[in-house]
Each structure stands twice: as structure tokens, then as C-alpha cells.
Scaffold this active site. Sequence first.
Site, PDB file in Angstrom:
ATOM      1  N   ARG A   1       0.813  -1.232   0.000  1.00  0.00           N
ATOM      2  CA  ARG A   1       0.000   0.000   0.000  1.00  0.00           C
ATOM      3  C   ARG A   1       0.842   1.275   0.000  1.00  0.00           C
ATOM      4  O   ARG A   1       0.385   2.344   0.391  1.00  0.00           O
ATOM      5  CB  ARG A   1      -0.977   0.026   1.178  1.00  0.00           C
ATOM      6  CG  ARG A   1      -1.957  -1.117   1.151  1.00  0.00           C
ATOM      7  CD  ARG A   1      -3.163  -0.839   2.007  1.00  0.00           C
ATOM      8  NE  ARG A   1      -4.119  -1.916   1.882  1.00  0.00           N
ATOM      9  CZ  ARG A   1      -4.159  -2.971   2.696  1.00  0.00           C
ATOM     10  NH1 ARG A   1      -3.295  -3.059   3.693  1.00  0.00           N
ATOM     11  NH2 ARG A   1      -5.052  -3.910   2.515  1.00  0.00           N
TER      12      ARG A   1
ATOM     13  N   LYS B   1       4.517  11.684 -10.993  1.00  0.00           N
ATOM     14  CA  LYS B   1       3.618  10.980 -11.915  1.00  0.00           C
ATOM     15  C   LYS B   1       4.227   9.616 -12.199  1.00  0.00           C
ATOM     16  O   LYS B   1       5.373   9.530 -12.654  1.00  0.00           O
ATOM     17  CB  LYS B   1       3.460  11.751 -13.234  1.00  0.00           C
ATOM     18  CG  LYS B   1       2.440  12.868 -13.157  1.00  0.00           C
ATOM     19  CD  LYS B   1       2.154  13.406 -14.547  1.00  0.00           C
ATOM     20  CE  LYS B   1       1.140  14.535 -14.502  1.00  0.00           C
ATOM     21  NZ  LYS B   1       0.949  15.164 -15.819  1.00  0.00           N
TER      22      LYS B   1
ATOM     23  N   GLU C   1      12.404  18.993 -23.694  1.00  0.00           N
ATOM     24  CA  GLU C   1      11.719  19.274 -22.431  1.00  0.00           C
ATOM     25  C   GLU C   1      12.415  20.401 -21.666  1.00  0.00           C
ATOM     26  O   GLU C   1      11.802  21.059 -20.832  1.00  0.00           O
ATOM     27  CB  GLU C   1      11.626  18.006 -21.562  1.00  0.00           C
ATOM     28  CG  GLU C   1      10.922  16.822 -22.229  1.00  0.00           C
ATOM     29  CD  GLU C   1       9.392  16.825 -22.087  1.00  0.00           C
ATOM     30  OE1 GLU C   1       8.837  17.789 -21.517  1.00  0.00           O
ATOM     31  OE2 GLU C   1       8.774  15.851 -22.569  1.00  0.00           O
TER      32      GLU C   1
ATOM     33  N   LYS D   1      10.199  22.914 -12.608  1.00  0.00           N
ATOM     34  CA  LYS D   1       9.203  21.854 -12.426  1.00  0.00           C
ATOM     35  C   LYS D   1       8.780  21.775 -10.957  1.00  0.00           C
ATOM     36  O   LYS D   1       7.586  21.623 -10.649  1.00  0.00           O
ATOM     37  CB  LYS D   1       9.748  20.508 -12.906  1.00  0.00           C
ATOM     38  CG  LYS D   1       8.721  19.406 -12.693  1.00  0.00           C
ATOM     39  CD  LYS D   1       8.664  18.389 -13.775  1.00  0.00           C
ATOM     40  CE  LYS D   1       7.456  17.470 -13.534  1.00  0.00           C
ATOM     41  NZ  LYS D   1       7.426  16.320 -14.401  1.00  0.00           N
TER      42      LYS D   1
ATOM     43  N   GLU E   1      -2.437  18.238 -10.765  1.00  0.00           N
ATOM     44  CA  GLU E   1      -2.913  18.797 -12.035  1.00  0.00           C
ATOM     45  C   GLU E   1      -4.408  19.116 -11.988  1.00  0.00           C
ATOM     46  O   GLU E   1      -5.169  18.728 -12.863  1.00  0.00           O
ATOM     47  CB  GLU E   1      -2.606  17.799 -13.167  1.00  0.00           C
ATOM     48  CG  GLU E   1      -2.443  18.456 -14.517  1.00  0.00           C
ATOM     49  CD  GLU E   1      -1.824  17.519 -15.563  1.00  0.00           C
ATOM     50  OE1 GLU E   1      -0.729  16.994 -15.325  1.00  0.00           O
ATOM     51  OE2 GLU E   1      -2.457  17.340 -16.605  1.00  0.00           O
TER      52      GLU E   1
ATOM     53  N   ARG F   1      -0.184  22.821 -13.420  1.00  0.00           N
ATOM     54  CA  ARG F   1       0.699  21.716 -13.824  1.00  0.00           C
ATOM     55  C   ARG F   1       0.473  21.334 -15.285  1.00  0.00           C
ATOM     56  O   ARG F   1       1.387  20.866 -15.962  1.00  0.00           O
ATOM     57  CB  ARG F   1       0.492  20.503 -12.914  1.00  0.00           C
ATOM     58  CG  ARG F   1       1.467  19.385 -13.254  1.00  0.00           C
ATOM     59  CD  ARG F   1       1.561  18.307 -12.196  1.00  0.00           C
ATOM     60  NE  ARG F   1       2.550  17.330 -12.589  1.00  0.00           N
ATOM     61  CZ  ARG F   1       3.138  16.471 -11.787  1.00  0.00           C
ATOM     62  NH1 ARG F   1       2.818  16.454 -10.504  1.00  0.00           N
ATOM     63  NH2 ARG F   1       4.032  15.605 -12.237  1.00  0.00           N
TER      64      ARG F   1
ATOM     65  N   ASN G   1       2.472  20.229 -20.012  1.00  0.00           N
ATOM     66  CA  ASN G   1       2.118  19.411 -21.175  1.00  0.00           C
ATOM     67  C   ASN G   1       2.213  20.191 -22.481  1.00  0.00           C
ATOM     68  O   ASN G   1       1.716  19.728 -23.511  1.00  0.00           O
ATOM     69  CB  ASN G   1       0.693  18.855 -21.016  1.00  0.00           C
ATOM     70  CG  ASN G   1       0.579  17.931 -19.822  1.00  0.00           C
ATOM     71  OD1 ASN G   1       1.536  17.242 -19.489  1.00  0.00           O
ATOM     72  ND2 ASN G   1      -0.573  17.929 -19.174  1.00  0.00           N
TER      73      ASN G   1
ATOM     74  N   HIS H   1       2.394  18.592 -25.898  1.00  0.00           N
ATOM     75  CA  HIS H   1       2.146  17.160 -25.734  1.00  0.00           C
ATOM     76  C   HIS H   1       0.888  16.679 -26.459  1.00  0.00           C
ATOM     77  O   HIS H   1       0.814  15.510 -26.825  1.00  0.00           O
ATOM     78  CB  HIS H   1       2.077  16.790 -24.250  1.00  0.00           C
ATOM     79  CG  HIS H   1       3.440  16.741 -23.585  1.00  0.00           C
ATOM     80  ND1 HIS H   1       4.283  17.832 -23.528  1.00  0.00           N
ATOM     81  CD2 HIS H   1       4.103  15.732 -22.966  1.00  0.00           C
ATOM     82  CE1 HIS H   1       5.394  17.489 -22.898  1.00  0.00           C
ATOM     83  NE2 HIS H   1       5.311  16.225 -22.553  1.00  0.00           N
TER      84      HIS H   1
ATOM     85  N   HIS I   1       1.404  14.046 -29.015  1.00  0.00           N
ATOM     86  CA  HIS I   1       0.780  12.735 -28.816  1.00  0.00           C
ATOM     87  C   HIS I   1       0.202  12.220 -30.136  1.00  0.00           C
ATOM     88  O   HIS I   1       0.336  11.032 -30.470  1.00  0.00           O
ATOM     89  CB  HIS I   1      -0.321  12.843 -27.762  1.00  0.00           C
ATOM     90  CG  HIS I   1      -1.070  11.575 -27.542  1.00  0.00           C
ATOM     91  ND1 HIS I   1      -0.682  10.642 -26.604  1.00  0.00           N
ATOM     92  CD2 HIS I   1      -2.164  11.062 -28.159  1.00  0.00           C
ATOM     93  CE1 HIS I   1      -1.509   9.617 -26.649  1.00  0.00           C
ATOM     94  NE2 HIS I   1      -2.426   9.844 -27.579  1.00  0.00           N
TER      95      HIS I   1
ATOM     96  N   HIS J   1       9.561  10.366 -27.936  1.00  0.00           N
ATOM     97  CA  HIS J   1       8.619  11.244 -27.227  1.00  0.00           C
ATOM     98  C   HIS J   1       9.068  12.711 -27.283  1.00  0.00           C
ATOM     99  O   HIS J   1       8.287  13.605 -27.624  1.00  0.00           O
ATOM    100  CB  HIS J   1       8.462  10.775 -25.780  1.00  0.00           C
ATOM    101  CG  HIS J   1       7.620  11.683 -24.949  1.00  0.00           C
ATOM    102  ND1 HIS J   1       6.271  11.855 -25.175  1.00  0.00           N
ATOM    103  CD2 HIS J   1       7.926  12.511 -23.915  1.00  0.00           C
ATOM    104  CE1 HIS J   1       5.783  12.730 -24.310  1.00  0.00           C
ATOM    105  NE2 HIS J   1       6.772  13.138 -23.536  1.00  0.00           N
TER     106      HIS J   1
HETATM  107  N1  GLY Z   1       5.509  15.680 -17.504  1.00  0.00           N
HETATM  108  C1  GLY Z   1       4.391  16.434 -17.100  1.00  0.00           C
HETATM  109  C2  GLY Z   1       4.159  16.435 -15.635  1.00  0.00           C
HETATM  110  O1  GLY Z   1       4.944  15.871 -14.900  1.00  0.00           O
HETATM  111  O2  GLY Z   1       3.166  16.976 -15.182  1.00  0.00           O
END
Ligand code: GLY
Length: 366
Positions: free
Chosen positions: A120, A142, A184, A226, A236, A241, A245, A248, A252, A266
Site C-alpha cells: 500500500r 507521476k 523538455e 518543475k 494537475e 501543472r 504538457n 504534448h 501525442h 517522445h
Molecule cells: N511531464 C508532465 C508532468 O509531470 O506533469
Amino acid sequence: MTVVPVSLGDRSYEIRIEAGLLAKAGEILRPLLRGRTMAIVTDDHLEFHLATLQASLEAAGVASEAIVLPAGESTKSWPHLETLTDKLLQLGIERSDHIIALGGGVIGDLVGFAASILKRGCNFVQIPTTLLAQVDSSVGGKTAINSRAGKNLVGAFHQPALVLIDPQVLDTLPPREARAGYAEVVKYGLIDDFAFFEWCEANGAALLAGDPAAREYAIAHSVAAKARIVAQDERETTGKRALLNLGHTFGHALEAETGFSDKLLHGEGVAAGMALAFAFSAEQGLCPRQDSERVAAHLRAVGLPDGLKAAGITASGGRLVEHMLHDKKMEAGTLPFLLARGIGQTYLDKTVNLGNIAAFLDAQPR
Ligand code: GLY
């Protein structure tokens, strides 16, 4: 050593950056040892860095056990998650243990997710070995695996306890992967930091040529950006946040069109996607044309794709919009887009007409 704090209340942690840090990691990790053994999860392309880390742990008196998974995106999957959690359980990992993720985005995402569900929730430490993982995916919590329905659709927010970044490990990174990660880095300038974009224009080539000072500065600046954004909007929910993106959604679609294969990495998709987001913003009269041209020029200058043609995409606008609709960023039936009023002035727009996007893409050179 540069230390960047990520301020998230009782989930706060540090990002430590220093050339040669991997060889010193044992001393830093020793206080985190709880059980008898520290588990390190890595991939089979990283035996060299694994040996450095294990030697450093051994010198610090820490026994370690390595779990080596196949390199590649297909490792971010249910079968490998099952194998990994079984192995960690066999090692007797407890909640208070720290599992070490040594690798790029695939290892970081998989190990982070495994740590989030094992008993958990266990601790984990990110030691990212690609530029992309160092400036983006290792920070912010993430974690995910891919499923039949798409990429990163099964996962959790689970923050690491520590991130150790050794820019020197990038010496062994293939140049194409370094460039993809650099997209990035540029992203942080485009989001809200015009001065950093100017720094990228002046120093991006040196960074990619392996200049240690440029590399360390860019990594520290990127993770600080970041950390600031994640501290404001960890899950997010407020839209802050989501700025991370940028490029993206377009990217994508391009990645989906190329089957998420080596045809378009990517970061390359993100680069082309950022150029398209700026070009669309300019076409809509939101952003000066010279800004969108300047973004494309910098991406081209460092060898990144600046649009559909350079990314090798011939699909119609309608088909690319179809791909976007399968992206996880759909919100109550609409697709939020990150657009720009200029370099360093990105914002979230939830009112973009998908017909306009398709027509814009159809008009792009192929
Ligand atoms: N790579 C986007 C984020 O971490 O929110």
C-alpha cells in the site's frame, strides 16, 4: 552540489544534482536503508551505471540486490509490473524501505507505480539516467504503466523520497536521445521563462555537445521550474501543472501516428508539438508570428523536428485530431490546448475548436 527542494508538505523531498554523484550515492543512500538490502531496479542497457552504483553502496556498507528488466517502452506494462512486484516482495521489501529506480522514464514510471502499490505504498528514490528523465519525469510523482487502451492510463501520483541527478551519466546517452530530452528543457523557457529560452538559444548547442557547466545549469534550472509548478498544483487540478504538457497534445497525435515507435521519440514529438502549438497560436492571431518562427528556428538549429514535415508525418489533420481525442487529457468531452501569447507566455485554452486544429494541420507543409 545543487540542491532543489520540492515543497509538498509531508511529501517534500530534495533533488540533488552533481557531476559524479552516482559514484557517491552510497553515502547519501545509506541513511535510508531500513531492511538488510537495498533493491535497485534498472534495465539491461544500464549495467555500467548499475555497477558504479552498487560499488558505491558496497563501499558505504550497504548490501544491494539488482532487478534488471528489459530496456524499452514495452517494460511499462502489467506483466512487468507483476514480475517486479513479485521480486520486490521476495526480497522482503517493507513500506519504510526505499526502492531505487535507476534508469530513464520507463524505469522511473514503472518503479514509482510499483512503489505506490507495494504494501500500500513504499518509498522510492529516482536516479534518472536520461536527460528527459533528469529534467522532467523523475520529478513530480507521476507514475504509470501503459495499458491496451493507451499510454500512461494506469498509474498513481506517488512522490519519490529523493532524486539524485548525475549529469555525467549523460556522457553515454545516444545524441538523438539527448536531443529528445532537450526538447523538455526548452519547454520550460516557452512556458513562462523568456530569459531561459534566450539562454537555450545561446547555450543549447554547447549543452548537447556535453559541456558540463551548460548541462548542470540547464538541469538545475529545469527541475527548479518543475518543482515550483508541481508545488503549486501537485495533482494537475488547477491548470498550472497542465502547462508542463505544452506540445504534448499535438505531439501525442504524431507519436500515435508513428505507432509510439523509434520513428519519433517522445521528446521529438514534443518538439514538433511545441512548434505546432506556437504556429497555431500565431495563425489564430494570439501570438506574434516572429515568436513562433523563433521557436521553430531554435528547434531546427539543435536538430529537433519543427513541424509535421520534419517529423515525417503525412496524415491528414482529421486523422491527427482523432489521435488527440484518444489522449488522456480529454476533459468533459473537450480537449484543452496549451497555446501561447508569446515565448514564455503559455496558457491553457479549453475553447479551441477541433475543426480549426484539423484545418491548421491540413495546411502545414508535408
Ligand atoms: N511531464 C508532465 C508532468 O509531470 O506533469
